[in-house]
Design a protein around this motif. Structure first.
Motif, PDB file in Angstrom:
ATOM      1  N   CYS A 169      11.231 -18.116 -65.578  1.00 36.34           N
ATOM      2  CA  CYS A 169      12.239 -17.323 -66.288  1.00 36.34           C
ATOM      3  C   CYS A 169      12.976 -18.104 -67.372  1.00 36.34           C
ATOM      4  CB  CYS A 169      13.245 -16.688 -65.331  1.00 36.34           C
ATOM      5  SG  CYS A 169      13.975 -15.193 -66.005  1.00 36.34           S
ATOM      6  N   ALA A 170      12.576 -19.357 -67.575  1.00 41.57           N
ATOM      7  CA  ALA A 170      13.218 -20.140 -68.632  1.00 41.57           C
ATOM      8  C   ALA A 170      12.342 -20.167 -69.875  1.00 41.57           C
ATOM      9  CB  ALA A 170      13.463 -21.557 -68.149  1.00 41.57           C
TER      10      ALA A 170
ATOM     11  N   GLU B  49      14.755 -10.871 -72.444  1.00 40.62           N
ATOM     12  CA  GLU B  49      14.255 -10.196 -71.238  1.00 40.62           C
ATOM     13  C   GLU B  49      12.749 -10.332 -71.061  1.00 40.62           C
ATOM     14  OE1 GLU B  49      15.686  -6.163 -71.417  1.00 40.62           O
ATOM     15  OE2 GLU B  49      17.777  -6.790 -71.497  1.00 40.62           O
ATOM     16  N   CYS B  50      12.136 -11.189 -71.848  1.00 39.93           N
ATOM     17  CA  CYS B  50      10.689 -11.415 -71.699  1.00 39.93           C
ATOM     18  C   CYS B  50      10.406 -12.878 -71.963  1.00 39.93           C
ATOM     19  CB  CYS B  50       9.888 -10.538 -72.655  1.00 39.93           C
ATOM     20  SG  CYS B  50       8.118 -10.940 -72.651  1.00 39.93           S
TER      21      CYS B  50
ATOM     22  N   CYS C 271       6.049  -8.467 -63.385  1.00 41.72           N
ATOM     23  CA  CYS C 271       7.195  -9.048 -64.086  1.00 41.72           C
ATOM     24  C   CYS C 271       8.319  -9.458 -63.141  1.00 41.72           C
ATOM     25  CB  CYS C 271       7.724  -8.063 -65.123  1.00 41.72           C
ATOM     26  SG  CYS C 271       9.043  -8.773 -66.127  1.00 41.72           S
ATOM     27  N   HIS C 272       8.711 -10.728 -63.232  1.00 39.48           N
ATOM     28  CA  HIS C 272       9.800 -11.240 -62.385  1.00 39.48           C
ATOM     29  C   HIS C 272      11.131 -10.581 -62.725  1.00 39.48           C
ATOM     30  CE1 HIS C 272       9.027 -13.685 -65.909  1.00 39.48           C
ATOM     31  NE2 HIS C 272      10.322 -13.940 -65.976  1.00 39.48           N
ATOM     32  N   TRP C 273      11.308 -10.159 -63.986  1.00 41.40           N
ATOM     33  CA  TRP C 273      12.548  -9.462 -64.358  1.00 41.40           C
ATOM     34  C   TRP C 273      12.637  -8.128 -63.618  1.00 41.40           C
ATOM     35  CZ3 TRP C 273      16.459 -11.314 -67.384  1.00 41.40           C
ATOM     36  CH2 TRP C 273      16.189 -12.446 -68.156  1.00 41.40           C
TER      37      TRP C 273
ATOM     38  N   GLY D 178      18.089 -12.713 -63.134  1.00 43.12           N
ATOM     39  CA  GLY D 178      16.818 -12.061 -63.447  1.00 43.12           C
ATOM     40  C   GLY D 178      15.621 -12.772 -62.867  1.00 43.12           C
ATOM     41  N   ASN D 179      15.869 -13.766 -62.038  1.00 44.80           N
ATOM     42  CA  ASN D 179      14.737 -14.414 -61.382  1.00 44.80           C
ATOM     43  C   ASN D 179      15.011 -14.688 -59.917  1.00 44.80           C
ATOM     44  OD1 ASN D 179      12.132 -15.141 -61.317  1.00 44.80           O
ATOM     45  ND2 ASN D 179      12.361 -17.072 -62.397  1.00 44.80           N
TER      46      ASN D 179
END
Lengths: 448, 220
Positions: A369-370, A111-112, A64-66, A388-389
């Motif tokens: 993340c978009a 957040e996902c 996960c990039h977050w 977050g990215n």
């Protein structure tokens, strides 16, 4: 340390009128009733299998990039998100307070990205995106949705497109672009509602709204390649689907149905979709199931497939290669979601001097993340999304350091997400759609 | 004590096997039949060729992207799972009991030293998993009492087996405890997270089918 932690930027307490007004209307009784209704009637084996099989090993985290971007905070690990949502819902049998519903919504919507990378990292192949989408479904039914996203959903409901484009504005936009393009290609037409054409070309709402040059470019490519094509004059021209992301499954299904019906009314042989990832997921993977079609009533392909076909069949030819180094960003929904990474690279290599690979790539690429509706949650959530990215920004910086100046990304959401990252992290990069490059560097035999 | 031994080496063995096999079969049957009603995609998109490819990739060490990123976990978990299967099935003592008991058949056993080593590997694996649960924040935050419970359920038969084999403690007591621990673990499989022994094949296979035959992409 992440920038948010360093500068003490609050990413937890973010105001969103949609969420705040939504929870103000809730009572514990209604929450319990709605949650259990959905769990009982809309879920079955998959949820049970996923929840019971997960051994809580945490091996999904690195996907996960977050999680990677926010200092490996367990709150952002895929299983951590399931713990804060689905586990809580099931353990408490739906007895949640309005404030807790807001927490569900924040995790699920902001957040996902539903990118499914964690599913590829899970030894059991558990689809966490399915569970997060289920949480969104619950939030939608409870009327707790982010304001900006809900606005696009209202637009879908009222106008059957994402951007409140009226019917006459749609046809006007097409005629305007046709007019513009005829300066370059004297015989170019954007055939409107041509019955029996081979191809219906569909786009996302933002194209007529503020990216009309993409319609110009697509028309030029289609004209140059000599294919028999049309665009619908009626609703159904917009293939995007924000309702799929908000949890409004009924509307999501209706949008996809309308898209296919527009094509069926025109009696075309197939649909070609513009360079958008989520729209492709909606049409190919989600909406068809909601409408109880195992596959769809007529073939639908993404632009990457179409460009590949035009190139390999010789209908478009390369005039000259674009100079410089480029890198190819794999959009989740057409790479992990459809395996189009090789075709995308084939077209990129044909039109560009040098392709430098970023890592990870192909079906294991990091999300922009978009996607997944996160960018559609709008300005209140932008900072949190961009911070977050940082993982993606680092990935892009590595190719920039190798001399890459252009990122090819055949997806609207990737453009939105990467554009924000490029600006925030001052990356010396420009973004291009495949259509941008093809339009500029193809042979234009029919131009004046 | 002899009464206890008679119980755990007699009727409880049958009960444990019946619960394990019956419970497992019941669980799978219920899942798949409910899927027909409520998750029709599982059956509709199921593709054996993609499922089998995926099983092979995920069961082979370093056969998947993530397993290459986690080399220690990959080696430990592979040996651990191998041990969990090999030790009960190929210990001479178990096979003698099987043949002399009602089953009346057996198969070649592995040398005692090999199964003994494997038993230590399983215990080592349990220790490693326990360490992960304590030391790694992303694992600790999702760890509950039940997770420690299943670790203990798995560790118990192997620990008591080692004690019994090496003659540590009262032989009859250790053997009886070992049998009891094994039976408890076996019977618990269908009703705890240990049921991933059965459900792995479904979740992995379904994801492989979706990735392979719908999305045309590999899932490892």
């Amino acid at each position: 340390m992440s920038e948010a932690a360093e500068k003490k930027i609050d990413i937890v307490n973010i105001e969103d009128t949609g969420l705040d007004q939504g929870i103000a209307r809730l009572t514990p009784e209604r929450i319990e009733k709605v949650i259990n209704q959905i769990i009982d009637t809309e879920t079955g084996v998959r949820l049970k299998l996923y929840v019971d099989t997960c051994v809580h090993c945490g091996l999904c985290s690195d996907a996960c990039h977050w999680y990677l971007s926010y200092d490996r905070n367990p709150r952002f690990s895929p299983v951590g998100k399931v713990r804060q949502t689905i586990w809580k819902i099931l353990e408490r049998k739906g007895r949640l307070s309005p404030a807790e519903v807001r927490e569900l919504a924040v995790v699920a919507y902001t957040e996902c990205n539903l990118c499914r990378r964690c599913q590829q990292f899970c030894p059991f192949g558990i689809e966490i995106a399915y569970m997060i989408a289920l949480v969104r479904r619950i939030c939608h039914k409870l009327g707790v949705t982010p304001l900006y996203m809900q606005d696009t959903c209202h637009s879908h409901s009222a106008a059957l497109n994402q951007m409140w484009v009226k019917e006459d504005e749609w046809t006007d936009s097409l005629q305007w672009q046709e007019d513009e393009a005829r300066d370059e290609f004297p015989h170019l037409r954007i055939p409107l509602a041509k019955e029996g054409a081979e191809i219906m070309y569909s786009v996302i709402g933002p194209e007529p709204k503020f990216r009309t040059q993409l319609i110009y470019q697509a028309a030029s490519i289609l004209h140059e390649s000599g294919v028999d094509w049309t665009m619908p004059a009626t609703p159904g021209w917009d293939n995007s689907n924000m309702c799929m992301f908000s949890g409004d499954a009924e509307m999501a299904g209706r949008i996809v149905k309308e898209h296919f019906e527009a094509a069926l009314r025109l009696k075309v042989k197939r649909i070609v979709m513009g360079e958008c990832g989520h729209a492709y997921r909606a049409v190919y993977d989600v909406g068809n199931r909601w409408n109880a079609w195992k596959m769809f009533p007529l073939p639908v392909i993404h632009s990457v497939q179409f460009f590949h076909e035009l190139l390999t069949s010789g209908r478009i030819k390369v005039r000259e290669k674009m100079p410089g180094k480029v890198s190819f960003n794999d959009p989740c929904n057409i790479s992990r979601g459809m395996g189009l990474h090789d075709m995308g690279r084939h077209v990129t290599r044909a039109f560009c001097e040098e392709l430098v690979e970023m890592t990870p790539n192909r079906e294991h690429n990091l999300c922009c993340c978009a996607g997944g509706g996160v960018i559609n949650c709008g300005p209140p959530w932008k900072k949190k999304r961009v911070l977050g990215n940082s993982a993606k920004a680092e990935q892009l910086r590595r190719v920039a350091d190798q001399g890459v100046s252009i990122i090819v990304a055949p997806c609207h959401n990737c453009h939105g997400g990467l554009d924000d990252i490029i600006h925030h992290y001052n990356l010396p990069l420009k973004l291009k759609f495949l259509g941008d490059i093809i339009y500029e560097y193809m042979e234009k035999t029919r131009a004046e | 004590m002899h009464g206890f031994y008679a119980l755990v080496s007699g009727p409880l063995v049958w009960v444990a096997f019946a619960v394990f096999l019956g419970g497992g079969a019941w669980k799978l049957w219920r899942l798949l039949s409910t899927a027909r009603r409520k998750d029709v995609f599982i059956h509709e998109y199921w593709s054996w060729s993609h499922a089998v490819q995926s099983y092979l990739h995920w069961l082979t060490p370093f056969g998947s992207e993530n397993s290459r990123r986690q080399p220690v976990m990959t080696v430990v978990t592979f040996l651990f799972h191998l041990g969990v299967v090999v030790v009960p099935l190929f210990t001479l003592g178990h096979l003698v009991l099987l043949e002399e008991g009602a089953l009346g058949l057996s198969w070649p056993a592995l040398p005692d030293a090999v199964v003994d080593a494997f038993a230590f590997v399983v215990l080592g694996g349990c220790a490693y998993f326990g360490w992960r649960r304590l030391a790694l924040p992303q694992v600790r935050s999702v760890t509950s009492a039940a997770d420690w419970g299943i670790l203990a359920l798995v560790a118990a038969p192997f620990a008591t087996g080692i004690l019994a084999y090496h003659g540590i403690g009262d032989a009859l007591l250790m053997t009886s405890l070992h049998m009891l621990a094994g039976e408890v673990m076996l019977a618990a499989i269908p009703f705890t997270r240990l049921s991933h022994m059965f459900t792995f094949w479904v979740t992995r296979g379904y994801t492989a089918s979706e990735f392979g035959s719908v999305r045309h992409v590999r899932d490892w």
